[in-house]
Design an enzyme around this catalytic site. Structure first.
Site, PDB file in Angstrom:
ATOM      1  N   ARG A  15       0.884  -1.313  -0.004  1.00  0.00           N
ATOM      2  CA  ARG A  15      -0.112   0.029   0.149  1.00  0.00           C
ATOM      3  C   ARG A  15       0.851   1.141  -0.075  1.00  0.00           C
ATOM      4  NH1 ARG A  15      -3.557  -0.312   5.096  1.00  0.00           N
ATOM      5  NH2 ARG A  15      -1.818  -1.109   5.738  1.00  0.00           N
ATOM      6  N   ASN A  34      -6.222  -2.679   2.288  1.00  0.00           N
ATOM      7  CA  ASN A  34      -6.341  -4.013   2.029  1.00  0.00           C
ATOM      8  C   ASN A  34      -7.877  -4.692   2.389  1.00  0.00           C
ATOM      9  OD1 ASN A  34      -3.372  -4.310   2.322  1.00  0.00           O
ATOM     10  ND2 ASN A  34      -3.317  -4.378   4.594  1.00  0.00           N
TER      11      ASN A  34
END
Length: 87
Positions: A15, A34
Protein backbone atom coordinates in the site's frame (compact mmCIF):
# COMPACT_ATOMS: atom_id res chain seq x y z
CA UNK A 1 -10.63 2.95 -12.12
CA UNK A 2 -10.95 0.31 -9.44
CA UNK A 3 -8.38 -2.49 -9.39
CA UNK A 4 -8.09 -5.57 -7.22
CA UNK A 5 -4.59 -6.98 -6.81
CA UNK A 6 -4.14 -10.66 -5.93
CA UNK A 7 -1.03 -12.36 -4.58
CA UNK A 8 1.26 -11.77 -1.62
CA UNK A 9 0.40 -8.10 -1.35
CA UNK A 10 -0.39 -7.58 2.32
CA UNK A 11 2.24 -7.10 5.01
CA UNK A 12 4.97 -6.23 2.48
CA UNK A 13 4.60 -2.45 2.13
CA UNK A 14 2.44 -2.75 -0.99
CA UNK A 15 0.00 0.00 0.00
CA UNK A 16 2.80 2.43 0.85
CA UNK A 17 4.56 1.81 -2.48
CA UNK A 18 1.26 2.08 -4.37
CA UNK A 19 0.54 5.45 -2.76
CA UNK A 20 4.06 6.65 -3.56
CA UNK A 21 3.67 5.55 -7.19
CA UNK A 22 0.25 7.25 -7.49
CA UNK A 23 1.68 10.48 -6.08
CA UNK A 24 4.63 10.16 -8.46
CA UNK A 25 2.31 9.82 -11.44
CA UNK A 26 0.53 12.94 -10.21
CA UNK A 27 -3.02 14.11 -10.70
CA UNK A 28 -4.60 11.06 -9.10
CA UNK A 29 -7.11 11.05 -6.27
CA UNK A 30 -8.27 7.91 -4.52
CA UNK A 31 -7.00 5.30 -2.12
CA UNK A 32 -5.41 1.91 -1.61
CA UNK A 33 -6.65 -0.50 1.05
CA UNK A 34 -6.29 -4.08 2.24
CA UNK A 35 -9.30 -6.36 1.86
CA UNK A 36 -10.19 -9.14 4.29
CA UNK A 37 -9.68 -11.80 1.60
CA UNK A 38 -5.99 -10.92 1.17
CA UNK A 39 -6.33 -8.73 -1.91
CA UNK A 40 -5.52 -5.03 -2.15
CA UNK A 41 -8.05 -2.62 -3.66
CA UNK A 42 -6.87 0.45 -5.56
CA UNK A 43 -9.32 3.21 -6.47
CA UNK A 44 -7.90 5.98 -8.67
CA UNK A 45 -9.52 8.95 -10.37
CA UNK A 46 -7.76 11.29 -12.77
CA UNK A 47 -6.77 11.45 -16.41
CA UNK A 48 -7.04 8.09 -18.21
CA UNK A 49 -3.31 8.12 -19.06
CA UNK A 50 -2.45 8.61 -15.38
CA UNK A 51 -4.73 5.78 -14.27
CA UNK A 52 -3.23 3.59 -17.01
CA UNK A 53 0.28 4.40 -15.77
CA UNK A 54 -0.64 3.26 -12.24
CA UNK A 55 -2.36 0.14 -13.57
CA UNK A 56 0.68 -0.74 -15.71
CA UNK A 57 2.91 -0.42 -12.64
CA UNK A 58 0.61 -2.71 -10.63
CA UNK A 59 1.04 -5.36 -13.36
CA UNK A 60 4.79 -5.04 -14.01
CA UNK A 61 6.04 -7.02 -11.07
CA UNK A 62 8.10 -4.01 -9.91
CA UNK A 63 6.09 -4.01 -6.69
CA UNK A 64 6.76 -5.29 -3.18
CA UNK A 65 5.57 -8.82 -2.53
CA UNK A 66 4.23 -10.87 -5.40
CA UNK A 67 1.39 -9.92 -7.75
CA UNK A 68 -0.43 -12.94 -9.19
CA UNK A 69 -3.05 -10.91 -11.04
CA UNK A 70 -4.85 -7.60 -11.36
CA UNK A 71 -8.50 -7.16 -12.27
CA UNK A 72 -9.86 -3.71 -13.01
CA UNK A 73 -13.08 -1.99 -13.92
CA UNK A 74 -13.52 1.47 -15.36
CA UNK A 75 -16.40 3.78 -14.56
CA UNK A 76 -17.27 7.44 -14.69
CA UNK A 77 -15.48 9.48 -12.01
CA UNK A 78 -17.62 10.14 -8.93
CA UNK A 79 -15.37 12.75 -7.36
CA UNK A 80 -15.02 13.42 -3.67
CA UNK A 81 -11.83 11.41 -3.19
CA UNK A 82 -8.91 13.04 -1.40
CA UNK A 83 -5.41 13.18 -2.85
CA UNK A 84 -4.20 9.58 -2.97
CA UNK A 85 -4.17 7.98 0.49
CA UNK A 86 -3.78 4.70 2.35
CA UNK A 87 -6.86 3.36 4.10
Amino acid sequence: MTAWVRGRVQGVGFRWFTRARALGVGGLNGFVSNLEDGRVQVVAEGQRRDCDALLDWLRTGDTPGRVDGVTEIWSAPRGGYPPFEIR
